[in-house]
Enzyme design. Structure first.
Site, PDB file in Angstrom:
ATOM      1  CG  HIS A 157      33.604  37.637  75.123  1.00 39.43           C
ATOM      2  ND1 HIS A 157      33.712  36.631  76.046  1.00 39.43           N
ATOM      3  CD2 HIS A 157      34.049  38.752  75.755  1.00 39.43           C
ATOM      4  CE1 HIS A 157      34.192  37.114  77.188  1.00 39.43           C
ATOM      5  NE2 HIS A 157      34.422  38.401  77.031  1.00 39.43           N
TER       6      HIS A 157
ATOM      7  N   GLY B 154      43.897  40.607  80.187  1.00 34.56           N
ATOM      8  CA  GLY B 154      43.261  40.814  78.881  1.00 34.56           C
ATOM      9  C   GLY B 154      44.246  41.051  77.758  1.00 34.56           C
TER      10      GLY B 154
ATOM     11  CG  ASP C  29      37.789  37.957  76.719  1.00 39.00           C
ATOM     12  OD1 ASP C  29      37.342  39.108  76.873  1.00 39.00           O
ATOM     13  OD2 ASP C  29      38.242  37.276  77.667  1.00 39.00           O
TER      14      ASP C  29
ATOM     15  NE  ARG D 208      38.853  47.432  77.854  1.00 40.95           N
ATOM     16  CZ  ARG D 208      38.675  46.329  78.560  1.00 40.95           C
ATOM     17  NH1 ARG D 208      37.547  46.132  79.208  1.00 40.95           N
ATOM     18  NH2 ARG D 208      39.612  45.412  78.645  1.00 40.95           N
TER      19      ARG D 208
HETATM   20 ZN   LIG Z   1      35.501  37.160  81.109  1.00 44.41          ZN
END
Ligand SMILES: [Zn+2]
Length: 437
Positions: A63, A327, A308, A67
């Site tokens: 994950h 994020g 993430d 970009r």
């Molecule tokens: Zn997510």
């Protein structure tokens, strides 16, 4: 490619139940096996002295937000894979919520060809579930599997339409790839900035309740059971979500899930000073949520750890907390953060941490024999100095972005070298200490 000998390290390969000081031999990009004492006499081989270090399978991040295409100011395949290598990750799976969204053959071909020229680690991309991630029309899943999609996700957004999720899971069963879902009921989460609880009340910020995640998790596991498809729950973060997963696993439903390093180690307290670097989605939960996640990691309910990694520019993260994007970056701090906060205090054992970063994620998206050091497996290795202490500094990041709440935080356990397909792609060993033939 020649021969590389990694000598005298503590080889920890949980999938093969190995934990002992060994010398590992690599040739033509694959693991040959353990070498006898006199292997280092082979003058044609490159030798890396890993004495005092941990040698384990390369970390696999299923994950990662790279970009590119679209937001090359935040990260690119080049910078993101350098960050991965610096953090000990030898494989990353980029999320398709780029601009444009990766929902076609052309998009996948772009990622794979850019990875070919720019990436220093393995890149196994996903494609979106719906065109443009608009949640309405499904992509051509069969086609995209053929062109290299390792799974399908609309991550960044949930799939609110249960009919779409049902069809996606039916195809997932047909093509043997997972559907990876960002579980969030968008109506329950609407306008939320952080976890709904004591801290959000105190700060006067709109919260996202834990059930915004868990109702979607419960729906997804039911649909997976009904269709026979494989649902993977991304970044599971709240206590309420774990029970439906645990029960579904016990019934034999094809459900897997991941947890991030930040949800395992931080809580919503990190937002007390309105620190936008700690604003993530799903939001950091309470201490009770964090304890539930650790328990679920230990009992096997949670399959693996995934970062993430979500880079954002300073300009965006300097906005007021209500407007800043969700994020945080994570590739370069993941191991040290988990080792320092969970392994050193004895909360989780080191072999379990390594398993959850290597063979476990490989199993979720079918990357074996990656994630283990079996003879014949690709020579993807990470070498870590478990004793090195360091303070996270902005200047150390290979990532283009700096949005980490860990800047200034002291950690222990630092990646010394990362080897991908037998090639040293990141090294903090003194120059000249790897002799290559
Ligand atoms: Zn997510």
């Amino acid at each position: 490619m020649g021969k590389l000998i990694v000598k005298n390290g503590r080889v920890l390969d949980p999938a093969n139940r190995i934990d002992s000081v060994q010398t590992l031999e690599i040739e033509n990009g694959v693991v040959l096996g353990f070498a006898s004492k006199d292997a280092t006499a082979d003058s044609s081989a490159g030798i890396l002295d890993a004495s005092g270090c941990l040698v384990c399978p390369g970390f696999i991040d299923i994950h990662t937000h790279l970009r590119e295409p679209g937001r090359e100011d935040k990260e690119t395949i080049l910078s993101g894979t350098r960050a991965a290598a610096a953090g000990g990750f030898t494989t990353v799976c980029p999320i398709p919520n780029t601009n444009p969204v990766i929902d076609s053959q052309t998009g996948l071909k772009f990622i794979l060809s850019r990875a070919e020229t720019d990436a220093c680690v393995n890149v196994f991309p996903y494609a979106a579930v719906t065109k443009g991630q608009a949640g309405e029309e499904m992509v051509e899943m069969g086609d995209l599997v053929y062109y290299g999609a390792r799974g399908f996700t609309d991550d960044g957004r949930p799939i609110m339409n249960a009919e779409i999720m049902r069809r996606a899971l039916e195809y997932s069963a047909m093509f043997n790839v997972p559907i990876l879902d960002h579980c969030e009921d968008s109506h329950l989460a609407e306008g939320g900035v952080m976890h709904e609880g004591r801290v959000s009340n105190r700060l006067g910020l709109k919260g996202i309740p834990g059930i915004a995640e868990s109702v979607q998790v419960a729906r997804d596991v039911e649909l997976a059971e009904f269709t026979g498809g494989h649902i993977h729950i991304m970044h599971v973060s709240k206590r309420e979500s774990l029970e439906p997963i645990r029960r579904a696993k016990a019934r034999g439903v094809k459900v897997t899930c991941e947890v991030t390093p930040h949800h395992l180690t931080l809580t919503d307290d990190a937002l007390l000073d309105f620190n936008t670097a700690a604003k993530v989605n799903p939001p950091l939960g309470s201490e009770d949520d964090r304890e539930a996640l650790i328990e679920a990691l230990l009992d096997g309910t949670i399959d693996c750890i995934a970062t993430d990694h979500a880079p954002h520019t300073d300009i965006e993260k300097d906005l007021p907390i209500t407007e800043a994007p969700f994020g945080m970056i994570g590739l370069e701090t993941a191991f040290a953060l988990l080792y320092t906060r969970l392994v050193i205090p004895g909360i989780i054992p080191l072999p379990l941490l390594i398993e959850k970063l290597t063979s476990a994620p490989a199993r979720v998206i079918h990357l074996e024999p990656r994630g283990m050091l079996s003879a014949g497996a690709p020579a993807d290795l990470t070498i870590v100095d478990l004793f090195e202490e360091f303070t996270v500094e902005e200047s150390m990041f290979q990532s283009k972005s700096r949005n980490s709440p860990l800047i200034g935080v002291p950690l222990q356990g630092r990646v010394r070298a990362t080897i991908v397909g037998g090639k040293v792609v990141h090294s903090r060993f003194p120059k000249g200490s790897v002799t290559l033939s």
